[in-house]
Design a protein around this motif. Structure first.
Motif, PDB file in Angstrom:
ATOM      1  N   GLY A 270     -61.489 -12.943  61.575  1.00  0.00           N
ATOM      2  CA  GLY A 270     -60.918 -11.555  61.678  1.00  0.00           C
ATOM      3  C   GLY A 270     -60.701 -11.307  63.207  1.00  0.00           C
ATOM      4  O   GLY A 270     -61.280 -12.089  64.048  1.00  0.00           O
TER       5      GLY A 270
ATOM      6  N   ARG B  98     -70.633  -7.443  62.815  1.00  0.00           N
ATOM      7  CA  ARG B  98     -69.267  -6.924  62.867  1.00  0.00           C
ATOM      8  C   ARG B  98     -68.473  -6.904  61.697  1.00  0.00           C
ATOM      9  O   ARG B  98     -68.377  -8.013  60.969  1.00  0.00           O
ATOM     10  CB  ARG B  98     -68.131  -7.450  63.960  1.00  0.00           C
TER      11      ARG B  98
ATOM     12  N   ASP C 274     -65.267  -6.825  61.015  1.00  0.00           N
ATOM     13  CA  ASP C 274     -64.162  -7.559  61.206  1.00  0.00           C
ATOM     14  C   ASP C 274     -64.178  -8.664  61.703  1.00  0.00           C
ATOM     15  O   ASP C 274     -63.107  -9.556  62.215  1.00  0.00           O
ATOM     16  CB  ASP C 274     -63.121  -6.545  62.024  1.00  0.00           C
TER      17      ASP C 274
ATOM     18  N   SER D 201     -62.490 -12.325  57.334  1.00  0.00           N
ATOM     19  CA  SER D 201     -61.576 -11.340  56.346  1.00  0.00           C
ATOM     20  C   SER D 201     -61.572 -12.298  55.206  1.00  0.00           C
ATOM     21  O   SER D 201     -61.572 -13.573  55.131  1.00  0.00           O
ATOM     22  CB  SER D 201     -60.201 -11.257  56.779  1.00  0.00           C
TER      23      SER D 201
ATOM     24  N   SER E  21     -72.212 -10.908  59.205  1.00  0.00           N
ATOM     25  CA  SER E  21     -70.917 -10.304  59.337  1.00  0.00           C
ATOM     26  C   SER E  21     -70.066 -10.978  58.220  1.00  0.00           C
ATOM     27  O   SER E  21     -69.158 -10.222  57.336  1.00  0.00           O
ATOM     28  CB  SER E  21     -70.223 -10.724  60.585  1.00  0.00           C
TER      29      SER E  21
ATOM     30  N   ALA F 140     -68.002  -8.584  55.152  1.00  0.00           N
ATOM     31  CA  ALA F 140     -66.721  -8.898  54.856  1.00  0.00           C
ATOM     32  C   ALA F 140     -66.809  -9.004  53.292  1.00  0.00           C
ATOM     33  O   ALA F 140     -65.604  -8.556  52.668  1.00  0.00           O
ATOM     34  CB  ALA F 140     -66.098  -9.938  55.537  1.00  0.00           C
TER      35      ALA F 140
END
Length: 267
Positions: free
Chosen positions: A163, A174, A176, A179, A208, A212
């Motif tokens: 991402g 994070r 992002d 994805s 992370s 997601a």
């Protein structure tokens, strides 16, 4: 001895011969390691995992399984455990190192398949892995480790895509970083997903990925990593690593299920 027991015993013996001289089972040691990631700490949850939890809560991995300690930061030549984690994805890859990690993966998920279900309350429907920005596809070395996980249908495999936050150099979780491509949503929504990585250092990337996946509708996410990277040149890490003398044993339960019939044979 049943047929399965004989097979598992042979796998165990083979792995002790191959990796027992340099890998040791990662496990929670009260007062010495983090209950989430096995990072050496005198707290129940290490400060980094506590920080992740305070920010992302239930969006993090529901469960974590890590197989072995990796001894990084050695003076002189790299320890064989650290060399293995690096060389398996070298150019060209070290064939023995790659095979060792693949065997550890299939052994853990085959022998302890029922343990994971009993400990976590579910079986995995789908599987993915932590990719890199230079090689996000299924040719990534970690993809082959993920293929060795026992019991996940081929139809459950899918790719995560880097991402916009993937290149952030900070070792922080994070939302992002990754994805889920639209074409794989059906393999995530309402599913129990296993996300695989080779090495847990800070946990930022694999957690992370878990965020997601949860944000994409996963019912549960399990983080699975071969190695917990430690620094032998850090006193707190050295203190834990120096207590690890027993060779890596595939019978030691990575699901942390106390009643595992195979781990009981080790004690």
């Amino acid at each position: 001895m049943t047929g399965d027991d004989a097979l598992y015993f042979d796998i165990r013996k083979h792995l002790i011969h191959r990796v027992g001289g340099f890998f040791h089972n990662a496990r929670y040691l009260p007062g010495k390691t983090c209950s989430v990631c096995f990072n050496p700490t005198d707290q129940h949850v290490c400060p980094r995992c506590l920080s992740h939890r305070s920010e992302f809560g239930p969006r993090l991995a529901d469960n974590v399984a890590i197989l072995a300690f990796v001894r990084g930061g050695s003076s002189g030549p790299p320890h064989q455990s650290a060399h293995t984690m690096r060389a398996y994805k070298g150019r060209p890859p070290a064939e023995k190192c790659a095979m060792d990690l693949e065997l550890m993966t299939v052994a853990a998920t085959l022998i302890h398949q029922d343990c994971f279900t009993l400990a976590f309350g579910y079986r995995w429907d789908s599987i993915t892995f932590v990719s890199s920005i230079n090689n996000p596809g299924n040719s990534h070395p970690v993809a082959q480790i993920a293929r060795m996980v026992y019991g996940v249908p081929v139809t459950g495999r899918f790719l995560l895509w880097p991402g916009p936050g993937f290149s952030d150099p900070d070792r922080t979780v994070r939302a992002d970083r990754f994805s889920v491509p639209d074409k794989y949503r059906g393999r995530v929504e309402g599913k129990n997903v296993l996300v695989v990585d080779d090495t847990w250092v800070s946990g930022a990337k694999i957690q992370s990925a878990a965020v997601a996946l949860h944000d994409a509708g996963a019912a549960h996410v399990t983080a699975f990593s071969i190695g917990r990277w430690c620094r032998y040149d850090w006193p707190s890490h050295k203190a834990v690593l120096d207590t690890q003398r027993t060779p890596y044993d595939a019978y030691v339960c990575p699901a942390r299920y106390d009643e595992c019939q195979y781990e009981a044979r080790v004690r």
